[in-house]
Design a protein around this motif. Sequence first.
Motif, PDB file in Angstrom:
ATOM      1  N   MET A 103       0.865  11.761  -8.058  1.00  0.00           N
ATOM      2  CA  MET A 103       1.667  12.320  -9.150  1.00  0.00           C
ATOM      3  C   MET A 103       0.874  12.158 -10.451  1.00  0.00           C
ATOM      4  O   MET A 103       0.143  11.185 -10.621  1.00  0.00           O
ATOM      5  CB  MET A 103       2.981  11.550  -9.249  1.00  0.00           C
ATOM      6  CG  MET A 103       4.007  12.205 -10.127  1.00  0.00           C
ATOM      7  SD  MET A 103       5.363  11.088 -10.509  1.00  0.00           S
ATOM      8  CE  MET A 103       6.294  11.127  -9.023  1.00  0.00           C
ATOM      9  N   SER A 154       0.388   5.796  -4.287  1.00  0.00           N
ATOM     10  CA  SER A 154      -0.483   4.886  -5.029  1.00  0.00           C
ATOM     11  C   SER A 154       0.221   4.252  -6.239  1.00  0.00           C
ATOM     12  O   SER A 154      -0.440   3.664  -7.093  1.00  0.00           O
ATOM     13  CB  SER A 154      -1.730   5.639  -5.494  1.00  0.00           C
ATOM     14  OG  SER A 154      -1.350   6.634  -6.433  1.00  0.00           O
ATOM     15  N   ASN A 190      10.985   1.599   5.771  1.00  0.00           N
ATOM     16  CA  ASN A 190      10.954   3.036   6.030  1.00  0.00           C
ATOM     17  C   ASN A 190      12.322   3.609   5.663  1.00  0.00           C
ATOM     18  O   ASN A 190      13.305   3.383   6.363  1.00  0.00           O
ATOM     19  CB  ASN A 190      10.641   3.264   7.509  1.00  0.00           C
ATOM     20  CG  ASN A 190      10.435   4.726   7.823  1.00  0.00           C
ATOM     21  OD1 ASN A 190      10.912   5.605   7.120  1.00  0.00           O
ATOM     22  ND2 ASN A 190       9.730   4.995   8.913  1.00  0.00           N
ATOM     23  N   THR A 222       2.103   5.441  -8.885  1.00  0.00           N
ATOM     24  CA  THR A 222       2.102   6.020 -10.237  1.00  0.00           C
ATOM     25  C   THR A 222       3.400   5.712 -10.997  1.00  0.00           C
ATOM     26  O   THR A 222       3.367   5.280 -12.153  1.00  0.00           O
ATOM     27  CB  THR A 222       1.904   7.553 -10.146  1.00  0.00           C
ATOM     28  OG1 THR A 222       0.751   7.805  -9.339  1.00  0.00           O
ATOM     29  CG2 THR A 222       1.724   8.178 -11.513  1.00  0.00           C
ATOM     30  N   TYR A 262      -5.973   8.941  -4.175  1.00  0.00           N
ATOM     31  CA  TYR A 262      -4.946   8.980  -3.123  1.00  0.00           C
ATOM     32  C   TYR A 262      -4.474  10.432  -3.009  1.00  0.00           C
ATOM     33  O   TYR A 262      -4.425  11.148  -4.017  1.00  0.00           O
ATOM     34  CB  TYR A 262      -3.779   8.049  -3.493  1.00  0.00           C
ATOM     35  CG  TYR A 262      -2.847   7.794  -2.325  1.00  0.00           C
ATOM     36  CD1 TYR A 262      -3.217   6.934  -1.287  1.00  0.00           C
ATOM     37  CD2 TYR A 262      -1.609   8.437  -2.244  1.00  0.00           C
ATOM     38  CE1 TYR A 262      -2.371   6.720  -0.210  1.00  0.00           C
ATOM     39  CE2 TYR A 262      -0.762   8.215  -1.163  1.00  0.00           C
ATOM     40  CZ  TYR A 262      -1.150   7.367  -0.155  1.00  0.00           C
ATOM     41  OH  TYR A 262      -0.324   7.143   0.922  1.00  0.00           O
ATOM     42  N   ASP A 282       6.344   2.106   0.830  1.00  0.00           N
ATOM     43  CA  ASP A 282       5.526   3.107   1.511  1.00  0.00           C
ATOM     44  C   ASP A 282       5.118   2.505   2.842  1.00  0.00           C
ATOM     45  O   ASP A 282       4.799   1.310   2.910  1.00  0.00           O
ATOM     46  CB  ASP A 282       4.283   3.470   0.698  1.00  0.00           C
ATOM     47  CG  ASP A 282       3.736   4.847   1.062  1.00  0.00           C
ATOM     48  OD1 ASP A 282       3.725   5.735   0.190  1.00  0.00           O
ATOM     49  OD2 ASP A 282       3.327   5.040   2.238  1.00  0.00           O
TER      50      ASP A 282
HETATM   51  C1  LIG Z   1       3.227  12.601  -2.244  1.00  0.00           C
HETATM   52  S1  LIG Z   1       2.839  10.991  -1.685  1.00  0.00           S
HETATM   53  C2  LIG Z   1       3.324   9.995  -3.046  1.00  0.00           C
HETATM   54  C3  LIG Z   1       2.295   9.996  -4.102  1.00  0.00           C
HETATM   55  C4  LIG Z   1       2.630   9.096  -5.259  1.00  0.00           C
HETATM   56  N1  LIG Z   1       3.674   9.628  -6.090  1.00  0.00           N
HETATM   57  C5  LIG Z   1       1.385   8.837  -6.083  1.00  0.00           C
HETATM   58  O1  LIG Z   1       1.378   9.148  -7.279  1.00  0.00           O
HETATM   59  O2  LIG Z   1       0.413   8.355  -5.513  1.00  0.00           O
HETATM   60  C6  LIG Z   1       4.059  10.685  -0.474  1.00  0.00           C
HETATM   61  C7  LIG Z   1       4.020   9.306   0.177  1.00  0.00           C
HETATM   62  O3  LIG Z   1       5.116   9.197   1.091  1.00  0.00           O
HETATM   63  C8  LIG Z   1       4.741   8.244   2.053  1.00  0.00           C
HETATM   64  N2  LIG Z   1       5.689   8.337   3.170  1.00  0.00           N
HETATM   65  C9  LIG Z   1       5.751   9.246   4.159  1.00  0.00           C
HETATM   66  N3  LIG Z   1       6.772   8.966   4.980  1.00  0.00           N
HETATM   67  C10 LIG Z   1       7.365   7.853   4.481  1.00  0.00           C
HETATM   68  C11 LIG Z   1       8.492   7.087   4.889  1.00  0.00           C
HETATM   69  N4  LIG Z   1       9.177   7.405   5.978  1.00  0.00           N
HETATM   70  N5  LIG Z   1       8.842   6.013   4.135  1.00  0.00           N
HETATM   71  C12 LIG Z   1       8.139   5.695   3.037  1.00  0.00           C
HETATM   72  N6  LIG Z   1       7.066   6.384   2.607  1.00  0.00           N
HETATM   73  C13 LIG Z   1       6.689   7.452   3.332  1.00  0.00           C
HETATM   74  C14 LIG Z   1       3.299   8.615   2.382  1.00  0.00           C
HETATM   75  O4  LIG Z   1       2.623   7.527   2.970  1.00  0.00           O
HETATM   76  C15 LIG Z   1       2.773   8.976   0.991  1.00  0.00           C
HETATM   77  O5  LIG Z   1       2.127   7.873   0.424  1.00  0.00           O
END
Ligand SMILES: C[S@@+](CC[C@H](N)C(=O)[O-])C[C@H]1O[C@@H](n2cnc3c(N)ncnc32)[C@H](O)[C@@H]1O
Length: 413
Positions: A31, A59, A227, A61, A27, A77
Amino acid sequence: MYKRTIDNYWSFKTADTKEFTHCYHAYPAMMIPQVARTLIERFSPKGGCYFLFDPYMGSGTSLVEASLKGINSIGTDINPLARMISQAKTTHFDIAEIEKCISEIQLFPFFFSEEKVTSTDFSRISNYSFWYSEPILLKLSYISQTIDSFDNSVQLFFKIALSEVVREVSFTRNGEFKRFRMAEDKIKQFSPDVFGLFESKVYRNLEGLKHYNRANGNATAKICDFNTVYDIPNDLLPDESIDMIVTSPPYGDSHTTVAYGQFSRWANEWFDFPNAKNLDNLLMGGKKKAIQQFETESIKEELQAIENTDLTRYSEVVSFLNDYSDSIHNIAPKIRKGGVVCFVVGNRTVKGIQIPLDYFTAETFEKLGFQHIKTIVREIPNKRMPSKNSPTNVTGAKASTMSNEYIVILSRM
Ligand SMILES: C[S@@+](CC[C@H](N)C(=O)[O-])C[C@H]1O[C@@H](n2cnc3c(N)ncnc32)[C@H](O)[C@@H]1O
């Protein structure tokens, strides 16, 4: 402003980041599990951590790490693929049932014939013949129909393996999140072993699952799709119900930073999930709003400098920060007094100007009654994300955008 502490301990350069169910599925911008784990171990609030929230779960984590420590968790998410991965990674599937199904998978190469494929309608996948060869689509469909015949309780385990295969056997260039088609000469030589790939992912994931099932199994993880920019439903998360947040938010909109939607489109279309095609517009900063809707001292000068240089880039940045700020405003009341938030953020560079999202995060929470505890700077050795981008319109000109991330830790007063 908000003091940063450089600490090499947090780079976890040699750590195994694929332990337990963390091995299941790639993904973007994942993290490192060790970061979530160590944050829970070192910064859990006084009175204990019994309920953890990840508002941008990706994903999952943080949820997996919470569950390994026996902590109940909730994550959200708006990307359906993220939810599917998180659900799978936090489920204690029955190993014996999975092993029964594996014996059927092993027979794929012997029993498969194209006439046995029951669903040959691929219209849910946009431009499918541009992205896949027909024999590959038929094999993928055969895997899907077999999974549907498995016991309901384990289907998700196999779908998560298929989800990775669906992307890897397409004509997309490997190693990139964005959808770029391979060159014609590469396509001619491209003949992936669909069944072999699927089987190897199933075996890999089974090892991770065995490890996960042996660990603490009583915690629950709830996967949601709200959201946080708009609302956090009170029935799911009452005010002051959360002990701790461990999360890594996006650091900009998906069009100009990490392409979550494009990466996820293969699986989201294959499984016919909603919003597969326009996901990047729905994620934070996806809709342009040029007017700044938040107050800031901490990044005022940077925003001013970007506005003076390039109004389009300024509106991209501000659209993201408007959403990010709204999201934090919705999240803050959910934390109990004394509760702790840990935001792992990236500071992107736009037009040569670095935007200290760590300051902005700390500032926004402080205005909502939080106290800054510390900001840890860590190197990001493993994260697959653009470390360079084109800062100007000069072809070939590159500037380093990120090689560190910032772990901002605050507690609610
Ligand atoms: C940096 S990633 C997170 C990764 C996660 N910590 C991992 O280990 O996989 C940021 C996430 O924020 C989600 N995202 C973006 N806008 C969002 C929203 N308005 N509400 C919820 N999630 C959102 C994206 O789909 C993405 O999966």
